[in-house]
Every structure is written in C-alpha cells, then in structure tokens.
Scaffold this motif. Structure first.
Motif, PDB file in Angstrom:
ATOM      1  N   VAL A 291      41.636  -5.768  24.564  1.00 56.34           N
ATOM      2  CA  VAL A 291      40.787  -6.119  23.422  1.00 56.34           C
ATOM      3  C   VAL A 291      41.121  -5.234  22.225  1.00 56.34           C
ATOM      4  CG1 VAL A 291      38.407  -6.138  22.582  1.00 56.34           C
ATOM      5  CG2 VAL A 291      38.930  -7.053  24.845  1.00 56.34           C
ATOM      6  N   GLY A 292      41.338  -3.940  22.472  1.00 56.89           N
ATOM      7  CA  GLY A 292      41.702  -3.041  21.386  1.00 56.89           C
ATOM      8  C   GLY A 292      43.031  -3.410  20.743  1.00 56.89           C
ATOM      9  N   VAL A 293      43.987  -3.845  21.539  1.00 54.45           N
ATOM     10  CA  VAL A 293      45.281  -4.274  20.996  1.00 54.45           C
ATOM     11  C   VAL A 293      45.113  -5.489  20.101  1.00 54.45           C
ATOM     12  CG1 VAL A 293      47.514  -5.258  21.631  1.00 54.45           C
ATOM     13  CG2 VAL A 293      46.648  -3.272  22.858  1.00 54.45           C
ATOM     14  N   LYS A 294      44.231  -6.402  20.482  1.00 57.15           N
ATOM     15  CA  LYS A 294      44.000  -7.596  19.652  1.00 57.15           C
ATOM     16  C   LYS A 294      43.332  -7.235  18.336  1.00 57.15           C
ATOM     17  CE  LYS A 294      43.756 -10.884  23.501  1.00 57.15           C
ATOM     18  NZ  LYS A 294      44.120  -9.935  24.548  1.00 57.15           N
ATOM     19  N   PHE A 295      42.412  -6.256  18.358  1.00 59.75           N
ATOM     20  CA  PHE A 295      41.835  -5.792  17.104  1.00 59.75           C
ATOM     21  C   PHE A 295      42.918  -5.188  16.210  1.00 59.75           C
ATOM     22  CE2 PHE A 295      37.607  -5.422  19.396  1.00 59.75           C
ATOM     23  CZ  PHE A 295      37.020  -6.449  18.674  1.00 59.75           C
ATOM     24  N   TYR A 296      43.842  -4.472  16.810  1.00 60.77           N
ATOM     25  CA  TYR A 296      44.942  -3.876  16.037  1.00 60.77           C
ATOM     26  C   TYR A 296      45.808  -4.964  15.404  1.00 60.77           C
ATOM     27  CZ  TYR A 296      49.371  -1.507  15.114  1.00 60.77           C
ATOM     28  OH  TYR A 296      50.519  -1.048  14.527  1.00 60.77           O
ATOM     29  N   HIS A 297      46.084  -6.042  16.145  1.00 61.00           N
ATOM     30  CA  HIS A 297      46.906  -7.126  15.609  1.00 61.00           C
ATOM     31  C   HIS A 297      46.212  -7.833  14.452  1.00 61.00           C
ATOM     32  CE1 HIS A 297      50.137  -6.699  18.369  1.00 61.00           C
ATOM     33  NE2 HIS A 297      49.467  -7.091  19.434  1.00 61.00           N
ATOM     34  N   VAL A 298      44.882  -7.874  14.463  1.00 61.02           N
ATOM     35  CA  VAL A 298      44.163  -8.490  13.350  1.00 61.02           C
ATOM     36  C   VAL A 298      44.245  -7.613  12.105  1.00 61.02           C
ATOM     37  CG1 VAL A 298      41.885  -9.192  12.533  1.00 61.02           C
ATOM     38  CG2 VAL A 298      42.617  -9.808  14.822  1.00 61.02           C
TER      39      VAL A 298
END
Length: 226
Positions: free
Chosen positions: A60-67
């Motif tokens: 989930v943290g990686v997806k926030f980073y990609h956003v």
C-alpha cells in the motif's frame, strides 16, 4: 526359437520411460521464488500472519509513492487492491462530515455516508465510462487507481484543516484555494498517467473529462469545508 529371442531382445533394449515430477513434504514451508515477471511468488498459506500484514502494508505504501511520483509502468495497475482507497475515503469522510448537533449551524458539511457515496459511485461511473470508450482495464483496477489518486486531495484536506484552526482571513482563504487546486491538479494528472494509457488515443479527452469532474467535486468539498 529365433523369433522368441528377437522378441526378448526388443523388450530389453527399449529405452525406459523417464519419470519427472516434484516431491514436496506436507507441512514444510517452501521458500519464496521469483516469477518470470519479477514479482515474488509468495506462499501466503505457510507464512506467519505478521509477514502477510507487513507485506500488504508495504505494498500500500508503494502505491501511495507511485501516486505522488506517477509513472506509466508501476505496480498500481498490476497489483491492485482497495485497502488504500478505503482508508483514504474513510479518513476524508470523517473530516468532511458536518456537525451532528442540531443547534450548530456553523458547520454544514456533508454527512459521512454522503462522502462515501460520492467517492465510490463517482469512481464506478468514471470506470464505466472508461470501459464504454474501449479501455483495456478491469473495473477494480480503475477503482483502485482513482482511489489511490485521492492522496493529493487528502493531503490538501489536512493542510486546509490546519489553516482552519486560526481566524480566517482572505489570505488564509487564498492559501486554502491554492492548496486545494494543487491537490486537484496533481490527482487529475496522476489518474491520467495511469488510466490514459489504457484508452484509445483518439478517445483520451473523453476519458479525462469524467476524471476531471470526479476530482473537482471532491476538491470542492475540501475547499468549502469550514
């Protein structure tokens, strides 16, 4: 007698069939392997619950980073989930909901359920429009992208909430306006980066317009919250 000898010779000289297979011991934990596309092939049935939860949190943290730093090729579309959108929607609905007291007329914000309906129904409508335009993306992938792209809007909501702690002036309202506009623009841009590649080139403007309206309505709720 010669015929019998030839028969036995053919049987003895024929190649024996090769046996191939994989033997595994039940109850023994298998090691983590890597699939052909580079994604780890985890065995979630044998690993501890703590490792599963921590890995999901990291994902989930990686997806926030990609956003926050959008790129076309990312795990946001490949490994979709709805944990991040659920957390963001719950957080924003909790802050944006109006006062429940009848004698308080200073806060006329939306109710908790109304924010939920706007976010999820709006994401479903945008996804349906994307599918009707010929997009090659699944329903839940699109909802995942739209949900995670609420991150800039949620950050602008936090900043606006901090600004509201002081006495409001025109300068502070201008700061809230600029912060909300930046969150709206960044959310729309990130959504276009992820969802634009799934649309036919001549239909991308038709796919961007509902995304623009979706984040505009939510950003307006953030700006009008007082």
């Amino acid at each position: 007698m010669d015929a019998k000898l030839d028969m036995f010779e053919d049987v003895n000289t024929s190649p024996s069939p090769s046996l191939e297979g994989d033997m595994s011991i039940p109850g023994k934990r298998t090691t983590t392997t890597t699939a052909q596309n580079g994604v780890p092939d985890y065995n979630t049935l044998d690993e501890p619950i703590r490792e599963t939860v921590l890995r999901d949190i990291r994902a989930v943290g990686v997806k926030f980073y990609h956003v926050l730093y959008p790129k076309e090729k990312s795990s946001l579309l490949r490994d979709w989930d709805l944990w991040g959108p659920l957390v963001l929607c719950t957080f924003m609905a909790t802050i944006l909901q109006g006062s429940s007291s009848a004698d308080s007329m200073s806060d006329n914000g939306p109710e908790f359920a109304q924010v939920f309906v706007i976010v999820w129904i709006g994401a479903a409508i945008v996804t349906l429009n994307s599918k009707l335009l010929g997009g090659n993306i699944s329903f839940f992938q699109s909802v995942c992208v739209l949900g995670y792209c609420l991150t800039p809007v949620a950050i602008s909501l936090i900043v606006c909430r901090i600004i509201l702690l002081s006495v409001q002036t025109r300068l502070l309202f201008f700061l809230r306006f600029v912060t909300t506009t930046m969150g709206f623009a960044w959310a729309t841009y990130a959504s276009f980066i992820f969802l634009g590649q799934s649309q036919p080139p001549h239909r991308k403007p038709l796919a961007v317009y509902p995304i623009f309206l979706f984040f505009f309505i939510i950003s307006w709720l953030v700006l009008s919250h007082n």
